[in-house]
Motif scaffolding. Structure first.
Motif, PDB file in Angstrom:
ATOM      1  N   GLU A  96      79.936  56.200  15.351  1.00 22.17           N
ATOM      2  CA  GLU A  96      80.263  55.378  16.525  1.00 22.17           C
ATOM      3  C   GLU A  96      81.705  55.561  16.987  1.00 22.17           C
ATOM      4  O   GLU A  96      82.063  55.116  18.082  1.00 22.17           O
ATOM      5  CB  GLU A  96      79.989  53.902  16.238  1.00 22.17           C
ATOM      6  N   THR A 155      71.552  61.092  14.854  1.00 21.98           N
ATOM      7  CA  THR A 155      72.224  59.824  14.553  1.00 21.98           C
ATOM      8  C   THR A 155      71.364  58.642  14.983  1.00 21.98           C
ATOM      9  O   THR A 155      71.232  57.651  14.252  1.00 21.98           O
ATOM     10  CB  THR A 155      73.591  59.766  15.261  1.00 21.98           C
ATOM     11  N   LEU A 159      69.553  55.693  12.655  1.00 20.12           N
ATOM     12  CA  LEU A 159      69.673  54.253  12.886  1.00 20.12           C
ATOM     13  C   LEU A 159      68.300  53.588  12.868  1.00 20.12           C
ATOM     14  O   LEU A 159      68.117  52.511  12.273  1.00 20.12           O
ATOM     15  CB  LEU A 159      70.372  53.982  14.217  1.00 20.12           C
ATOM     16  N   GLN A 162      67.043  53.304   9.359  1.00 22.04           N
ATOM     17  CA  GLN A 162      67.712  52.243   8.611  1.00 22.04           C
ATOM     18  C   GLN A 162      67.154  50.872   8.981  1.00 22.04           C
ATOM     19  O   GLN A 162      67.027  49.992   8.119  1.00 22.04           O
ATOM     20  CB  GLN A 162      69.217  52.293   8.865  1.00 22.04           C
ATOM     21  N   LEU A 185      74.660  47.701  11.358  1.00 23.05           N
ATOM     22  CA  LEU A 185      73.806  48.526  12.212  1.00 23.05           C
ATOM     23  C   LEU A 185      73.894  48.080  13.674  1.00 23.05           C
ATOM     24  O   LEU A 185      73.940  48.907  14.583  1.00 23.05           O
ATOM     25  CB  LEU A 185      72.354  48.446  11.735  1.00 23.05           C
ATOM     26  N   THR A 188      77.140  49.296  15.146  1.00 24.01           N
ATOM     27  CA  THR A 188      77.084  50.731  15.425  1.00 24.01           C
ATOM     28  C   THR A 188      76.327  51.004  16.717  1.00 24.01           C
ATOM     29  O   THR A 188      76.773  51.806  17.555  1.00 24.01           O
ATOM     30  CB  THR A 188      76.411  51.467  14.255  1.00 24.01           C
ATOM     31  N   ALA A 189      75.177  50.351  16.894  1.00 25.75           N
ATOM     32  CA  ALA A 189      74.379  50.550  18.108  1.00 25.75           C
ATOM     33  C   ALA A 189      75.146  50.115  19.353  1.00 25.75           C
ATOM     34  O   ALA A 189      75.116  50.797  20.394  1.00 25.75           O
ATOM     35  CB  ALA A 189      73.069  49.785  17.992  1.00 25.75           C
ATOM     36  N   VAL A 239      67.262  49.473  19.009  1.00 27.93           N
ATOM     37  CA  VAL A 239      67.848  49.252  17.681  1.00 27.93           C
ATOM     38  C   VAL A 239      68.590  47.915  17.653  1.00 27.93           C
ATOM     39  O   VAL A 239      68.452  47.134  16.703  1.00 27.93           O
ATOM     40  CB  VAL A 239      68.813  50.405  17.318  1.00 27.93           C
TER      41      VAL A 239
END
Length: 322
Positions: A96, A155, A159, A162, A185, A188-189, A239
């Motif tokens: 990210e 990537t 995600l 995960q 998570l 990051t998204a 996500v």
């Protein structure tokens, strides 16, 4: 590290030839193909070189040397300034923490600048030597945008996997290890989407421009890259929403667990309250207490207490409190 990281000339016949990395050349005459110079932003001489370049005005210089900028497209006559970002796939880095790359595109010259290594840049340099290169700067940028998207897809897939693992952990009751991962998570998204959404708009804007170095085929490929950026953005939205659902499930599980614990405590309190009353009443030191002289008196009281407790548990069971 060298000032010029990659330098190529792509002829009008579609052949790529590596150029000396000693200096950045000026734009060529029309019909003689185009050059690509990829510059290292960390080189101390970059400001001097750009100021001496008569084909780079102040706006282009400021944009290329900006420390941080969101993806966007700036049209200036037949020249274009465009900022893009790619995932950070360098060892030890977080994806990210996206890497910015800036392009100044002229009909016969492309100048790109990056501060940190971007994997897509190496991909493009390798393809120029092993595959037929695009005949126009528009095709070159379409290839570059597609390469950046291709590097992003693993990537995004990771995600999603995960989040799948988190959902499996909840089904198996392993909430303690799932709890700290949800927020990470989701963050990051959000960070990835923060730059991918404007990147989609930047590519869409460029695909709609009527420029001599952007053919109809280039426009279609740029639009396709923008569509794929849109799809990746939608995946990131999914996500983020799934993480929100997982977080809600974790919150519900914790609340349910607390409610169960409180129910157990309430039942125990309700059971022992009358038993405490009975034992307290039977333990007062006043005259007239029954069974004081009877050797079985203790067992009579014990039987009464056990009977009351059993009756209470039966009533709670019938009322579905337990």
């Amino acid at each position: 590290m060298a000032f010029i990281l990659h330098a190529f000339h792509i002829s009008s016949e579609g052949k790529a030839v590596a150029l000396p990395k000693t200096e950045m050349g000026l734009p060529r005459e029309a019909g003689d193909g185009y050059d690509w110079y990829h510059i290292n932003r960390n080189d101390s001489s970059i400001q001097t070189v750009f100021e001496a370049d008569e084909c780079l005005d102040k706006i282009a210089e400021i944009t290329l040397l900006a420390e941080d900028s969101r993806p966007r497209t700036i049209l200036r006559d037949h020249d274009v300034l465009i900022n893009l970002r790619g995932v950070n796939l360098n060892p030890g880095a977080e994806p990210e923490d996206m890497i910015g790359i800036r392009f100044f595109i002229q009909p016969t010259r492309i100048v790109s600048v990056e501060k940190r290594p971007l994997k897509a840049t190496g991909d493009i340099a390798e393809r120029l030597l092993t595959q037929p290169p695009p005949a126009t700067p528009g095709g070159f940028l379409a290839n570059f945008a597609q390469s950046m998207i291709d590097r992003m897809i693993p990537t995004i897939t990771a995600l999603n996997e995960q989040v799948d693992d988190l959902e499996d952990k909840i089904e198996t009751g392993d909430t303690e290890t799932a709890r700290p991962l949800v927020s990470e998570l989701r963050r990051t998204a959000i960070m990835l989407r923060r730059y991918l959404a404007p990147q989609r708009d930047a590519l869409n804007s460029l695909s709609q421009q009527k420029l001599p170095w952007i053919t109809q085929d280039d426009q279609l490929r740029l639009r396709d890259s923008a569509d794929q950026a849109t799809r990746v953005t939608e995946e990131l939205d999914a996500v983020r929403e799934r993480c929100a659902i997982v977080k809600d499930q974790l919150t519900d599980l914790r609340a349910e667990q607390m409610n169960n614990n409180m129910m157990i405590l309430a039942v125990l309190s309700a059971v022992f309250l009358p038993l405490g009353l009975v034992s307290g009443m039977m333990g007062i030191n006043v005259g007239g207490m029954p069974w004081v002289e009877n050797g079985m008196g203790f067992w009579f009281v014990t039987a009464i207490v056990v009977g009351i407790g059993a009756l209470q548990l039966l009533i709670f069971r019938l009322m579905k409190w337990i």
